[in-house]
Scaffold this active site. Structure first.
Site, mmCIF file in Angstrom:
data_model
loop_
_atom_site.group_PDB
_atom_site.id
_atom_site.type_symbol
_atom_site.label_atom_id
_atom_site.label_comp_id
_atom_site.label_asym_id
_atom_site.label_seq_id
_atom_site.Cartn_x
_atom_site.Cartn_y
_atom_site.Cartn_z
ATOM 1 N N ARG A 89 21.777 64.040 14.065
ATOM 2 C CA ARG A 89 22.702 63.703 14.652
ATOM 3 C C ARG A 89 22.610 62.503 15.767
ATOM 4 N NH1 ARG A 89 22.783 69.247 15.404
ATOM 5 N NH2 ARG A 89 24.068 70.399 14.074
ATOM 6 N N LYS A 149 28.315 48.842 15.794
ATOM 7 C CA LYS A 149 29.060 49.174 14.376
ATOM 8 C C LYS A 149 28.126 49.331 13.214
ATOM 9 C CE LYS A 149 33.609 47.148 15.014
ATOM 10 N NZ LYS A 149 34.523 46.112 14.313
ATOM 11 N N GLU A 159 30.013 31.875 11.461
ATOM 12 C CA GLU A 159 30.458 32.910 12.862
ATOM 13 C C GLU A 159 29.996 31.957 14.114
ATOM 14 O OE1 GLU A 159 31.833 35.546 12.243
ATOM 15 O OE2 GLU A 159 31.397 36.299 10.041
ATOM 16 N N LYS A 185 28.948 37.220 22.057
ATOM 17 C CA LYS A 185 29.533 38.335 21.502
ATOM 18 C C LYS A 185 29.149 39.442 22.225
ATOM 19 C CE LYS A 185 29.629 41.580 17.671
ATOM 20 N NZ LYS A 185 29.672 42.007 16.333
ATOM 21 N N GLU A 207 36.940 48.066 20.281
ATOM 22 C CA GLU A 207 37.993 47.179 19.480
ATOM 23 C C GLU A 207 39.618 47.659 20.156
ATOM 24 O OE1 GLU A 207 37.007 45.984 15.579
ATOM 25 O OE2 GLU A 207 38.877 44.818 15.438
ATOM 26 N N ARG A 254 38.108 42.665 21.622
ATOM 27 C CA ARG A 254 37.342 42.349 20.574
ATOM 28 C C ARG A 254 37.909 41.846 19.169
ATOM 29 N NH1 ARG A 254 32.198 46.774 19.242
ATOM 30 N NH2 ARG A 254 31.650 45.865 17.589
ATOM 31 N N ASN A 292 38.033 38.391 15.377
ATOM 32 C CA ASN A 292 38.462 38.443 13.985
ATOM 33 C C ASN A 292 39.131 37.003 13.699
ATOM 34 O OD1 ASN A 292 37.931 40.882 13.424
ATOM 35 N ND2 ASN A 292 39.690 41.887 14.223
ATOM 36 N N HIS A 340 39.269 35.901 10.209
ATOM 37 C CA HIS A 340 39.130 36.935 9.181
ATOM 38 C C HIS A 340 40.026 37.380 8.599
ATOM 39 C CE1 HIS A 340 35.249 36.393 11.172
ATOM 40 N NE2 HIS A 340 34.615 37.636 10.576
ATOM 41 N N HIS A 395 39.318 38.002 4.605
ATOM 42 C CA HIS A 395 39.369 39.160 3.869
ATOM 43 C C HIS A 395 40.235 39.232 2.822
ATOM 44 C CE1 HIS A 395 38.169 41.258 7.916
ATOM 45 N NE2 HIS A 395 37.093 40.928 7.102
ATOM 46 N N HIS A 453 30.790 36.045 2.760
ATOM 47 C CA HIS A 453 31.646 36.163 3.947
ATOM 48 C C HIS A 453 31.841 34.946 4.606
ATOM 49 C CE1 HIS A 453 33.602 38.462 7.173
ATOM 50 N NE2 HIS A 453 32.800 37.925 7.808
HETATM 51 N N1 LIG Z 1 28.212 45.844 11.918
HETATM 52 C C1 LIG Z 1 28.739 44.857 12.303
HETATM 53 O O1 LIG Z 1 29.358 44.503 13.037
HETATM 54 C C2 LIG Z 1 28.755 43.630 11.019
HETATM 55 C C3 LIG Z 1 29.091 42.487 11.392
HETATM 56 C C4 LIG Z 1 29.032 41.348 10.294
HETATM 57 C C5 LIG Z 1 28.748 41.910 9.280
HETATM 58 N N2 LIG Z 1 28.243 42.803 8.924
HETATM 59 C C6 LIG Z 1 27.738 43.252 7.637
HETATM 60 O O2 LIG Z 1 26.551 42.450 7.464
HETATM 61 C C7 LIG Z 1 26.243 42.268 5.793
HETATM 62 C C8 LIG Z 1 25.976 40.915 5.892
HETATM 63 O O3 LIG Z 1 24.779 40.392 6.464
HETATM 64 P P1 LIG Z 1 23.903 39.147 5.985
HETATM 65 O O4 LIG Z 1 24.948 38.117 5.728
HETATM 66 O O5 LIG Z 1 22.917 39.022 7.134
HETATM 67 O O6 LIG Z 1 23.471 39.667 4.431
HETATM 68 P P2 LIG Z 1 22.319 40.410 3.846
HETATM 69 O O7 LIG Z 1 21.702 41.352 4.738
HETATM 70 O O8 LIG Z 1 22.541 40.807 2.655
HETATM 71 O O9 LIG Z 1 21.375 39.103 3.814
HETATM 72 C C9 LIG Z 1 21.444 38.088 3.147
HETATM 73 C C10 LIG Z 1 20.303 37.621 1.987
HETATM 74 O O10 LIG Z 1 19.182 37.030 2.661
HETATM 75 C C11 LIG Z 1 17.873 37.896 2.573
HETATM 76 N N3 LIG Z 1 17.108 37.723 3.832
HETATM 77 C C12 LIG Z 1 17.463 38.343 5.132
HETATM 78 N N4 LIG Z 1 16.667 37.661 6.118
HETATM 79 C C13 LIG Z 1 16.145 36.761 5.534
HETATM 80 C C14 LIG Z 1 15.017 35.700 5.954
HETATM 81 N N5 LIG Z 1 14.530 35.502 7.203
HETATM 82 N N6 LIG Z 1 14.514 35.127 4.911
HETATM 83 C C15 LIG Z 1 14.759 35.039 3.559
HETATM 84 N N7 LIG Z 1 15.591 35.841 3.126
HETATM 85 C C16 LIG Z 1 16.287 36.758 4.217
HETATM 86 C C17 LIG Z 1 18.349 39.290 2.496
HETATM 87 O O11 LIG Z 1 17.301 39.917 1.686
HETATM 88 C C18 LIG Z 1 19.617 39.139 1.515
HETATM 89 O O12 LIG Z 1 19.261 38.615 0.022
HETATM 90 C C19 LIG Z 1 27.496 42.617 5.277
HETATM 91 O O13 LIG Z 1 27.267 44.071 4.641
HETATM 92 C C20 LIG Z 1 28.457 43.004 6.496
HETATM 93 O O14 LIG Z 1 29.637 44.074 6.133
HETATM 94 C C21 LIG Z 1 28.317 43.909 9.755
HETATM 95 ZN ZN LIG Z 2 32.811 37.642 10.086
#
Ligand SMILES: NC(=O)c1ccc[n+]([C@@H]2O[C@H](COP(=O)([O-])OP(=O)(O)OC[C@H]3O[C@@H](n4cnc5c(N)ncnc54)[C@H](O)[C@@H]3O)[C@@H](O)[C@H]2O)c1
Ligand SMILES: [Zn+2]
Length: 361
Positions: free
Chosen positions: A119, A141, A183, A225, A235, A239, A243, A246, A250, A263
């Site tokens: 939990r 999130k 971003e 942020k 949100e 918040r 977007n 976005h 999307h 993205h």
């Molecule tokens: N929770 C939230 O509020 C929120 C906000 C924005 C995005 N997201 C989520 O985040 C995800 C995207 O995150 P991302 O863009 O970081 O992608 P990711 O986690 O897939 O990382 C991108 C790539 O870079 C590699 N990598 C990570 N750090 C590295 C480093 N320092 N050096 C070399 N390679 C590295 C990873 O292995 C991966 O292949 C999506 O699933 C999205 O939905 C969540």
């Molecule tokens: Zn985004």
């Protein structure tokens, strides 16, 4: 240090060069974990996974590490279930600490596992992509994708602390750097004209991810942020400002099956589109869109999606989970640093703005 102020769920974000090598030092006072469970992916594990594990081992704590395959396709309940088994086998109790080392995928999966294991147990986020440092590690999130769509199952779970090391960005692939910077550009457009100007002055220099430069950039984006999240945890209103760009992004991601654009690349196209729609509606003048486009272009980000039609984008809005009753509400710029949220856009203006952005008529 930046604080996210959420009453008893408040926490600090430590943006410091080299911080990923001494994660143990950033736990809030009084936090005494019984064990540490590092979750990372197979790209990040050899680069930074060992730093986090080593720091806690040196601090005398039992440390377990679980490495998941990299990539969005792993952001599933099946991965979370595998993690639960490893957490039970360790075993972790309710006072154990999860440490997520990686990008947003690792952060979202680890966050959801921590939110639900017994939990809810504490988590420290150690973000290693620009996206994770300026966006996903902040705000609580967490979640996973379903075959029906992205991020459809999840929970809010605020971290105990966020440990952000700009030096880790030096190993990021070039495309991930550009996508993350989209971003960052967004933060300037929505709330901080002076920041946007600093980004313009740096331009393509940003792509070198020089640690001192990135320290300043990441810090300002984290402040922005954190401020938004502090004022609107779930949100309800403000918040939504995040977007910006976005709604169209999307649609572009969905229409291309999440394979063509990262993205952030889709967000770049979406920001250009939002500026054009705002101009058509007379909300802002043409310079806003021109400056956003010029900056995104300098950051090697795409500005158009030529194989998609305006009609397809508009149709996709109707299926967006953030759409209220089929009518998308837009975040549109008034000027750099100032946007309006919840704007109703009629279909004519929308179509015109989209065609202006390069979507086929
Ligand atoms: N929770 C939230 O509020 C929120 C906000 C924005 C995005 N997201 C989520 O985040 C995800 C995207 O995150 P991302 O863009 O970081 O992608 P990711 O986690 O897939 O990382 C991108 C790539 O870079 C590699 N990598 C990570 N750090 C590295 C480093 N320092 N050096 C070399 N390679 C590295 C990873 O292995 C991966 O292949 C999506 O699933 C999205 O939905 C969540
Ligand atoms: Zn985004």
């Amino acid at each position: 240090m930046v604080s996210v102020n959420l009453a008893e769920r408040s926490y600090n974000v430590h943006v410091e060069r080299g911080a990923s090598k001494r994660v143990d030092r950033y736990l809030p006072e009084g936090a005494k974990p019984t064990a540490v469970f590092v979750i990372t992916d197979d790209n990040v594990a050899p680069l930074y996974g060992g730093h986090a594990a080593g720091a806690f081992e040196a601090a005398g704590l039992p440390v377990f590490t679980e490495v998941i395959p990299a990539g969005e396709s792993e952001k599933t309940l099946a991965t979370v279930e595998r993690l639960y088994h490893a957490m039970l086998a360790a075993p972790l109790d309710r006072k154990s600490l999860v440490v997520a080392v990686g990008g947003g995928v690792v952060g979202d999966i680890a966050g959801f596992a921590a939110a639900t294991y017994m939990r809810g147990i504490p988590i420290v986020q150690v973000p290693t992509t620009i996206v994770a440092q300026v966006d996903s590690s902040l705000g609580g999130k967490t979640g996973v994708d379903m075959p029906e769509g992205k991020n459809l199952v999840g929970a809010f779970h605020q971290p105990l602390a966020v440990v952000t090391d700009p030096e880790t960005l030096s190993t990021l692939p070039r495309r991930e750097i550009s996508a993350g910077l989209a971003e960052v550009v967004k933060h300037g457009v929505i709330l901080d004209a002076a920041y946007f100007e600093r980004l313009e002055a740096l331009g393509e220099e940003l792509l070198a991810v020089e640690p001192d430069t990135m320290h300043n950039v990441v810090l300002r984006s984290v402040e922005i942020k954190a401020d938004v999240v502090s004022r609107d945890e779930r949100e309800g209103g403000l918040r939504a400002i995040l977007n910006f760009g976005h709604t169209v992004a999307h649609a572009v991601e969905t229409l291309t099956g999440f394979t063509t654009y990262l993205h952030g690349e889709a967000v770049s196209i979406g920001m250009a589109a939002a500026a054009n729609v705002a101009e058509v509606m007379g909300l802002c003048d043409g310079s806003v869109g021109e400056r956003i486009s010029a900056l995104c272009e300098a950051l090697a980000l795409p500005l158009r999606a030529p194989n998609i039609s305006a009609a397809e984008v508009i149709e996709a809005f109707g299926r967006d989970k953030k759409t209220v009753g089929g009518v998308p509400r837009f975040v549109l710029p008034r000027e750099i640093g100032k946007v309006e949220i919840g704007v109703r856009v009629d279909e004519g203006a929308l179509r015109e703005g989209l065609v202006e952005t390069g979507f086929s008529a």
